[in-house]
Design an enzyme around this catalytic site. Structure first.
Site, PDB file in Angstrom:
ATOM      1  N   ARG A  68     -14.096   3.402  10.429  1.00 45.35           N
ATOM      2  CA  ARG A  68     -13.799   2.218  11.230  1.00 45.35           C
ATOM      3  C   ARG A  68     -12.363   2.342  11.731  1.00 45.35           C
ATOM      4  O   ARG A  68     -11.523   3.006  11.101  1.00 45.35           O
ATOM      5  CB  ARG A  68     -14.001   0.939  10.427  1.00 45.35           C
ATOM      6  CG  ARG A  68     -13.110   0.781   9.198  1.00 45.35           C
ATOM      7  CD  ARG A  68     -13.346  -0.556   8.527  1.00 45.35           C
ATOM      8  NE  ARG A  68     -12.541  -0.727   7.326  1.00 45.35           N
ATOM      9  CZ  ARG A  68     -12.435  -1.879   6.657  1.00 45.35           C
ATOM     10  NH1 ARG A  68     -13.084  -2.954   7.080  1.00 45.35           N
ATOM     11  NH2 ARG A  68     -11.701  -1.966   5.561  1.00 45.35           N
TER      12      ARG A  68
ATOM     13  N   THR B  71       0.818  -1.218   0.000  1.00 44.63           N
ATOM     14  CA  THR B  71       0.000   0.000   0.000  1.00 44.63           C
ATOM     15  C   THR B  71       0.846   1.260   0.000  1.00 44.63           C
ATOM     16  O   THR B  71       0.636   2.176  -0.797  1.00 44.63           O
ATOM     17  CB  THR B  71      -0.946   0.010   1.221  1.00 44.63           C
ATOM     18  OG1 THR B  71      -1.792  -1.141   1.168  1.00 44.63           O
ATOM     19  CG2 THR B  71      -1.796   1.263   1.236  1.00 44.63           C
TER      20      THR B  71
ATOM     21  N   ASP C  51      -8.183   3.581  -0.412  1.00 42.83           N
ATOM     22  CA  ASP C  51      -6.969   4.186   0.188  1.00 42.83           C
ATOM     23  C   ASP C  51      -6.448   5.388  -0.601  1.00 42.83           C
ATOM     24  O   ASP C  51      -5.235   5.545  -0.785  1.00 42.83           O
ATOM     25  CB  ASP C  51      -5.852   3.142   0.319  1.00 42.83           C
ATOM     26  CG  ASP C  51      -6.177   2.071   1.352  1.00 42.83           C
ATOM     27  OD1 ASP C  51      -7.279   2.112   1.921  1.00 42.83           O
ATOM     28  OD2 ASP C  51      -5.327   1.196   1.581  1.00 42.83           O
TER      29      ASP C  51
ATOM     30  N   ASP D 265     -12.025   2.969   2.950  1.00 40.90           N
ATOM     31  CA  ASP D 265     -10.968   3.569   3.787  1.00 40.90           C
ATOM     32  C   ASP D 265     -10.200   4.643   3.034  1.00 40.90           C
ATOM     33  O   ASP D 265      -8.975   4.735   3.136  1.00 40.90           O
ATOM     34  CB  ASP D 265      -9.987   2.492   4.269  1.00 40.90           C
ATOM     35  CG  ASP D 265     -10.656   1.350   4.999  1.00 40.90           C
ATOM     36  OD1 ASP D 265     -11.737   1.563   5.575  1.00 40.90           O
ATOM     37  OD2 ASP D 265     -10.096   0.228   4.993  1.00 40.90           O
TER      38      ASP D 265
END
Length: 340
Positions: A253, A113, A165, A196
């Site tokens: 979250r 990532t 992301d 996210d």
């Protein structure tokens, strides 16, 4: 006029001009670099301009990026001095790349990532205006457009384009120096994504921004706020919207324990689930995470139906949630000065 007299007067005028220019330069205390794809600037790529910025300079370098699509992977080392990266307009000045987490490197391993980012901002005192930052790899899992790890970073009228992301506020969570702050400010920005798409350990304020959950969206945020930090991700007077299915997206979250995310005076669209928050299947996170709202409005502002472990702030509690108070730090960071 005699030649000698002309030369004398010209010399005096030139000297005056040099002094005037020096005074003006001292006053603005800013160097300028132009990036243009047509070769009419100082450089044709943004990375070339970044490389030309003096290391550790006390004066700010302005990098003006002319209209164009710049497909390049950009790294701004922590050694660089202050930078203002400014485009002509965000719709037509685009920095893009297409790496993604599961893409293989030369050794046949996933790049991960972190390494998928289009632009890595490790330096302090970085400001960007009127630019789009994009990860164009599509819906292929984690694919970061912008990663920030420095301090005193500001964006105004910028777009962050991607899917999962999109914006990684990495901070110093993986660094030995846990005491170094990583403060980020976003004003009048547009941020889109699916899962996210705003995440990480950095402290960030999003003021008057549009947060857009795309068709397959599931979670807006995934904070990993360090336990010692009072503030994590804070949205003020922003619009939480999108074209995802109604009641299909969570406000956030907890990526790690002690995650902190707060929405203040925001317009919450119908894409947001009534329960608002998810514990990432980690019941213990409910005890440490701080998820809160104040004065939410809109079709998705079902505050009475939010999960029991989230909070609705009082007017008194709301008072400390101003951009200046959240981001001032020990050095009294002047956000307005950064955006000049």
């Amino acid at each position: 006029m005699k030649a000698s007299g002309f030369i004398k007067n010209f010399t005096a005028f030139s000297a005056f001009s040099i002094v005037l220019i020096s005074l003006l330069s001292f006053k603005t205390n800013e160097k300028s670099i132009v990036v243009s794809k047509d070769g009419k600037g100082n450089f044709t790529t943004v990375q070339q301009a970044i490389d030309a910025v003096e290391n550790g300079s006390s004066s700010r370098t302005k990098i003006f990026v002319k209209t164009g699509v710049y497909k390049e992977k950009i790294i701004i080392p922590e050694t660089k001095g202050a930078i203002l990266l400014e485009g002509e307009n965000p719709e037509n000045t685009i920095i893009t790349y297409d790496d993604f987490a599961s893409k293989k490197n030369a050794e046949g391993k996933d790049i991960g990532t972190t390494n998928s980012a289009t632009i890595f901002i490790y330096s302090d005192n970085f400001t960007a205006k009127n630019i789009s930052f994009e990860n164009s790899s599509g819906r292929v899992g984690q694919a970061v457009a912008v990663l920030t790890s420095g301090d005193r970073i500001a964006f105004e009228n910028c777009r962050f384009l991607g899917n999962q992301d999109t914006l990684y506020l990495k901070g110093v969570q993986d660094s030995p120096d846990k005491t170094k702050p990583s403060r980020n400010y976003f004003k009048n920005c547009y941020i889109e994504g699916t899962t996210d798409y705003i995440f990480g350990a950095g402290t960030a304020v999003f003021e008057n921004c549009t947060i857009f959950s795309k068709e397959t969206a599931s979670y807006v945020t995934a904070a990993s706020t360090p336990q010692e930090n009072e503030f994590g991700l804070v949205f003020i007077h922003s619009k939480i919207t999108g074209n995802a299915k109604e009641n299909s997206v969570y406000l956030g979250r907890p990526w790690r324990p002690f995650a902190k995310t707060v929405y203040l005076d925001c317009e919450i669209g119908s894409v947001i689930k009534p329960e608002g928050w998810h514990n990432w299947n980690k019941p213990d996170a409910e005890k440490t995470a701080f998820y809160a709202e104040f004065n939410s409005k809109g079709a998705g502002a079902h505050t009475s139906k939010r999960v029991s472990w989230s909070h609705q702030l009082t007017k008194e509690e709301r008072k400390k949630y101003t951009a200046d108070n959240i981001l001032k730090g020990k050095d009294n960071w002047n956000i307005k000065k950064s955006l000049k």
